[in-house]
Scaffold this active site. Structure first.
Site, PDB file in Angstrom:
ATOM      1  N   TYR A 110       1.025 -11.351  -7.899  1.00  0.00           N
ATOM      2  CA  TYR A 110       1.207  -9.994  -7.361  1.00  0.00           C
ATOM      3  C   TYR A 110       2.045  -9.155  -8.319  1.00  0.00           C
ATOM      4  O   TYR A 110       1.760  -7.997  -8.564  1.00  0.00           O
ATOM      5  CB  TYR A 110       1.897 -10.098  -5.999  1.00  0.00           C
ATOM      6  CG  TYR A 110       2.005  -8.782  -5.245  1.00  0.00           C
ATOM      7  CD1 TYR A 110       1.053  -8.430  -4.284  1.00  0.00           C
ATOM      8  CD2 TYR A 110       3.070  -7.907  -5.478  1.00  0.00           C
ATOM      9  CE1 TYR A 110       1.154  -7.235  -3.592  1.00  0.00           C
ATOM     10  CE2 TYR A 110       3.173  -6.708  -4.786  1.00  0.00           C
ATOM     11  CZ  TYR A 110       2.217  -6.379  -3.839  1.00  0.00           C
ATOM     12  OH  TYR A 110       2.321  -5.198  -3.149  1.00  0.00           O
ATOM     13  N   PHE A 136     -13.013  17.294 -15.776  1.00  0.00           N
ATOM     14  CA  PHE A 136     -14.080  16.500 -15.161  1.00  0.00           C
ATOM     15  C   PHE A 136     -14.015  16.707 -13.639  1.00  0.00           C
ATOM     16  O   PHE A 136     -12.977  17.102 -13.115  1.00  0.00           O
ATOM     17  CB  PHE A 136     -13.921  15.018 -15.524  1.00  0.00           C
ATOM     18  CG  PHE A 136     -14.957  14.173 -14.858  1.00  0.00           C
ATOM     19  CD1 PHE A 136     -16.291  14.318 -15.191  1.00  0.00           C
ATOM     20  CD2 PHE A 136     -14.623  13.263 -13.859  1.00  0.00           C
ATOM     21  CE1 PHE A 136     -17.268  13.574 -14.545  1.00  0.00           C
ATOM     22  CE2 PHE A 136     -15.587  12.514 -13.222  1.00  0.00           C
ATOM     23  CZ  PHE A 136     -16.907  12.666 -13.559  1.00  0.00           C
ATOM     24  N   ASP A 137     -15.092  16.418 -12.912  1.00  0.00           N
ATOM     25  CA  ASP A 137     -15.133  16.797 -11.491  1.00  0.00           C
ATOM     26  C   ASP A 137     -14.043  16.146 -10.635  1.00  0.00           C
ATOM     27  O   ASP A 137     -13.419  16.810  -9.816  1.00  0.00           O
ATOM     28  CB  ASP A 137     -16.536  16.605 -10.879  1.00  0.00           C
ATOM     29  CG  ASP A 137     -17.058  15.181 -10.914  1.00  0.00           C
ATOM     30  OD1 ASP A 137     -16.356  14.295 -11.420  1.00  0.00           O
ATOM     31  OD2 ASP A 137     -18.178  14.955 -10.435  1.00  0.00           O
ATOM     32  N   ASP A 157      -6.974  13.131 -21.203  1.00  0.00           N
ATOM     33  CA  ASP A 157      -7.913  12.402 -20.364  1.00  0.00           C
ATOM     34  C   ASP A 157      -8.744  11.580 -21.341  1.00  0.00           C
ATOM     35  O   ASP A 157      -9.655  12.083 -21.992  1.00  0.00           O
ATOM     36  CB  ASP A 157      -8.780  13.382 -19.557  1.00  0.00           C
ATOM     37  CG  ASP A 157      -9.827  12.652 -18.719  1.00  0.00           C
ATOM     38  OD1 ASP A 157     -10.117  11.476 -19.017  1.00  0.00           O
ATOM     39  OD2 ASP A 157     -10.362  13.264 -17.780  1.00  0.00           O
ATOM     40  N   ALA A 198     -10.864   8.991 -21.196  1.00  0.00           N
ATOM     41  CA  ALA A 198     -11.991   8.146 -20.772  1.00  0.00           C
ATOM     42  C   ALA A 198     -12.865   7.736 -21.964  1.00  0.00           C
ATOM     43  O   ALA A 198     -13.296   6.596 -22.076  1.00  0.00           O
ATOM     44  CB  ALA A 198     -12.822   8.877 -19.719  1.00  0.00           C
ATOM     45  N   LYS A 221     -15.169   3.466 -19.162  1.00  0.00           N
ATOM     46  CA  LYS A 221     -15.953   3.984 -20.287  1.00  0.00           C
ATOM     47  C   LYS A 221     -15.489   3.251 -21.557  1.00  0.00           C
ATOM     48  O   LYS A 221     -15.971   2.174 -21.843  1.00  0.00           O
ATOM     49  CB  LYS A 221     -15.762   5.503 -20.423  1.00  0.00           C
ATOM     50  CG  LYS A 221     -16.447   6.323 -19.339  1.00  0.00           C
ATOM     51  CD  LYS A 221     -15.613   6.454 -18.112  1.00  0.00           C
ATOM     52  CE  LYS A 221     -16.092   7.535 -17.179  1.00  0.00           C
ATOM     53  NZ  LYS A 221     -15.433   7.413 -15.857  1.00  0.00           N
ATOM     54  N   HIS A 254     -21.893  17.157  -4.670  1.00  0.00           N
ATOM     55  CA  HIS A 254     -23.070  16.580  -5.330  1.00  0.00           C
ATOM     56  C   HIS A 254     -23.304  15.115  -4.975  1.00  0.00           C
ATOM     57  O   HIS A 254     -24.419  14.640  -5.043  1.00  0.00           O
ATOM     58  CB  HIS A 254     -22.963  16.737  -6.853  1.00  0.00           C
ATOM     59  CG  HIS A 254     -21.647  16.281  -7.416  1.00  0.00           C
ATOM     60  ND1 HIS A 254     -20.451  16.885  -7.102  1.00  0.00           N
ATOM     61  CD2 HIS A 254     -21.340  15.279  -8.268  1.00  0.00           C
ATOM     62  CE1 HIS A 254     -19.471  16.282  -7.752  1.00  0.00           C
ATOM     63  NE2 HIS A 254     -19.985  15.294  -8.455  1.00  0.00           N
TER      64      HIS A 254
HETATM   65  N1  F0G Z   1     -12.183  11.764 -16.594  1.00  0.00           N
HETATM   66  C1  F0G Z   1     -13.388  11.856 -17.186  1.00  0.00           C
HETATM   67  C2  F0G Z   1     -13.546  12.647 -18.437  1.00  0.00           C
HETATM   68  C3  F0G Z   1     -14.478  11.197 -16.614  1.00  0.00           C
HETATM   69  O1  F0G Z   1     -15.675  11.307 -17.201  1.00  0.00           O
HETATM   70  C4  F0G Z   1     -14.291  10.449 -15.423  1.00  0.00           C
HETATM   71  C5  F0G Z   1     -15.412   9.766 -14.788  1.00  0.00           C
HETATM   72  C6  F0G Z   1     -13.018  10.384 -14.855  1.00  0.00           C
HETATM   73  C7  F0G Z   1     -11.981  11.062 -15.475  1.00  0.00           C
HETATM   74  C8  F0G Z   1     -12.744   9.632 -13.590  1.00  0.00           C
HETATM   75  O2  F0G Z   1     -12.792   8.270 -13.839  1.00  0.00           O
HETATM   76  O3  F0G Z   1     -14.726   7.400 -12.511  1.00  0.00           O
HETATM   77  O4  F0G Z   1     -12.947   5.890 -13.367  1.00  0.00           O
HETATM   78  O5  F0G Z   1     -12.479   7.424 -11.522  1.00  0.00           O
HETATM   79  N2  F0G Z   1     -16.592   9.967 -15.121  1.00  0.00           N
HETATM   80  C9  F0G Z   1     -17.783   9.302 -14.617  1.00  0.00           C
HETATM   81  C10 F0G Z   1     -19.004  10.018 -15.111  1.00  0.00           C
HETATM   82  C11 F0G Z   1     -17.795   9.000 -13.184  1.00  0.00           C
HETATM   83  O6  F0G Z   1     -20.100   9.661 -14.641  1.00  0.00           O
HETATM   84  O7  F0G Z   1     -18.908  10.882 -15.965  1.00  0.00           O
HETATM   85  P1  F0G Z   1     -13.266   7.188 -12.733  1.00  0.00           P
END
Ligand code: F0G
Length: 461
Positions: A73, A126-127, A217, A219, A260, A452
């Site tokens: 843990y 990002f969304d 960010d 990713a 990613k 979406h």
């Molecule tokens: N930031 C970016 C630039 C992303 O593309 C994503 C996720 C996230 C943050 C959030 O990360 O999914 O691990 O919680 N992008 C995916 C996509 C879902 O399809 O572009 P997560």
């Protein structure tokens, strides 16, 4: 195919069969899914290009590392392995794992929102990032260069910040109302477009001038570093990891969806440069939401896989193959006259559906129409990045106007072959040739946030 596109730097040791369906079956499946590709079962998809997130194939080194997972843990051996890798890459002092990128966002982003009326500024949020900014009570403003929206115009770093706009937003809102500047590397929503080191540096300079924190960010930070090596003067002979380190040196924090460029199916990171008080606040908030800070919603096995995957993703041979494969698909579409974001980005090919289906207005979602046509044609699932994803303004509830009406053909890492890319290209060319037959959609059900994912539709007559 010639040497222009490098072959897979691996051989395949385990395979997963994929099912093919008939067009009549797909028509029924899509109707039952409310014409929303997110509601399709993946087994009914032949080639799944919905996302590159958590869909990659792990290496034998990652699978074997999982055996070593220490499931304690608190303070597991696996955590300390990851800790060393992450600090080596970023050069930062503090880090904790989280279950995925949005876990990092939900723990970190509210920390800098200290009063009402604050904003975050990004090249493009990002969304989920946008959603967490809004959930924290702030607003998300984008400031990307205008070349980003001129699809066929070559610019080596279309993900760059518009620096003038950035500074004018800061002045307009007041520096003390800017919670932070989020550098999305690569810029996902703009087509996986990279941001140059010069631009990252300039953003940092502006941020320091106004005493604002910068956040990466990250990713797809390794893909961004690869593009810098390819395209930016002075970096051609640098190691990818050194480029990554330099990128990190211009930020206060690094949030990552490791799904990613961590080459894992689940995982994320919060890494903080040197602000111990901020890290402590993140730890406090992480405990009720993500878990104790040395596991953060992860198990020891997955932490081990992440520690290995983070380094594999910085391997230049892997990155060359990765970026080449995406470019191969994009080049095939471009040669057929299909309007795509050019140059082709790191993780996906973005088709400009505003140009493919100009007869479908934004609120009838032209890119959704193209996605659904591609599924019907060949069982390929792509994703809409346009008016549907942008959603509604949280204050006015109007649809957010956007330049983007993209279909994203997102390529999972180390999963599909070049021949799969041909199948995708052939199907897309067929859809393009029949583009005049495409029809728009209207909502049957529209959720209030992140609509979406779960909306349902009917075909507009
Ligand atoms: N930031 C970016 C630039 C992303 O593309 C994503 C996720 C996230 C943050 C959030 O990360 O999914 O691990 O919680 N992008 C995916 C996509 C879902 O399809 O572009 P997560």
């Amino acid at each position: 195919m010639n040497n222009k596109y490098s072959a897979e730097p691996f051989r395949i040791k385990m395979v997963e069969p994929i099912k093919e369906t008939t067009r009549a079956e797909r028509e029924m499946l899509l109707k039952n899914a409310g014409y929303n590709p997110f509601s399709l079962k993946s087994e009914d998809v032949y080639i799944d290009l919905l996302t590159d997130s958590g869909t990659g194939a792990m290496s034998q080194e990652q699978w074997s590392a999982m055996i070593l997972g220490d499931e304690a843990y608190a303070g597991s051996k696996s955590f300390y392995k990851l800790d060393a890798v992450v600090k080596n890459i970023t050069g930062y002092k503090y880090m904790m794992p989280v279950h995925q990128g949005r876990g990092a966002e939900q723990v970190f982003l509210p920390q800098l929102v200290t009063k009402p009326g604050m904003v975050y500024i990004s090249n493009i949020h990002f969304d989920t990032t946008r959603a967490h900014v809004e959930l924290a009570g702030a607003r998300a403003i984008d400031s990307v260069i205008k070349e980003c929206f001129i699809m066929d115009h070559y610019h080596p770093f279309k993900g760059n910040f518009d620096l003038e706009k950035l500074e004018s937003i800061i002045l307009e809102k007041g520096a003390d109302h800017v919670a932070g500047i989020i550098m999305t590397l690569t810029n996902n929503s703009a087509g996986g477009q990279p941001v140059s080191m010069e631009n990252i540096k300039a953003v940092r300079k502006i941020a320091l001038k106004y005493n604002i924190k910068t956040i990466i960010d990250g990713a797809r930070y390794a893909e961004n570093a690869y593009f810098i090596k390819q395209r930016e003067k002075g970096y051609e002979n640098k190691a990818i990891i050194d480029i990554a380190r330099e990128m990190c040196s211009y930020a206060d924090a690094f949030l990552m969806s490791a799904k990613k460029d961590g080459l894992v199916n689940m995982g994320g990171l919060i890494v903080i440069n040197d602000d111990e008080a901020l890290f402590n606040k993140c730890k406090e908030r992480a405990i009720p939401y993500e878990g104790f800070p040395t596991y953060g919603g992860m198990n020891g096995r997955d932490i081990e896989a992440m520690a290995v995957g983070l380094m594999e993703a910085l391997d230049e041979r892997y990155l060359k193959y990765r970026i080449d494969q995406v470019r191969y698909l994009g080049d095939r579409l471009r040669e057929a006259g299909i309007p795509i974001q050019y140059p082709i980005g790191g993780h996906a090919v973005f088709v400009d559906c505003k140009q493919v289906a100009p007869h479908i207005p934004p609120h009838q979602f032209p890119a959704l129409a193209v996605c659904n046509a591609l599924y019907l044609e060949a069982g390929i699932r792509a994703v809409e990045i346009g008016s549907l994803l942008m959603g509604r303004d949280p204050d006015t509830h109007e649809n957010v106007p956007t330049e983007m009406e993209y279909m994203r053909l997102t390529i999972p890492r180390r999963v599909y072959t070049y021949r799969h890319m041909d199948v995708i290209a052939d199907a897309m060319i067929h859809v393009y040739e029949h583009r005049n037959e495409l029809k728009g959609y209207e909502f049957v059900y529209e959720p209030p946030m992140l609509r979406h994912f779960t909306a349902t539709f009917k075909i507009k007559d």
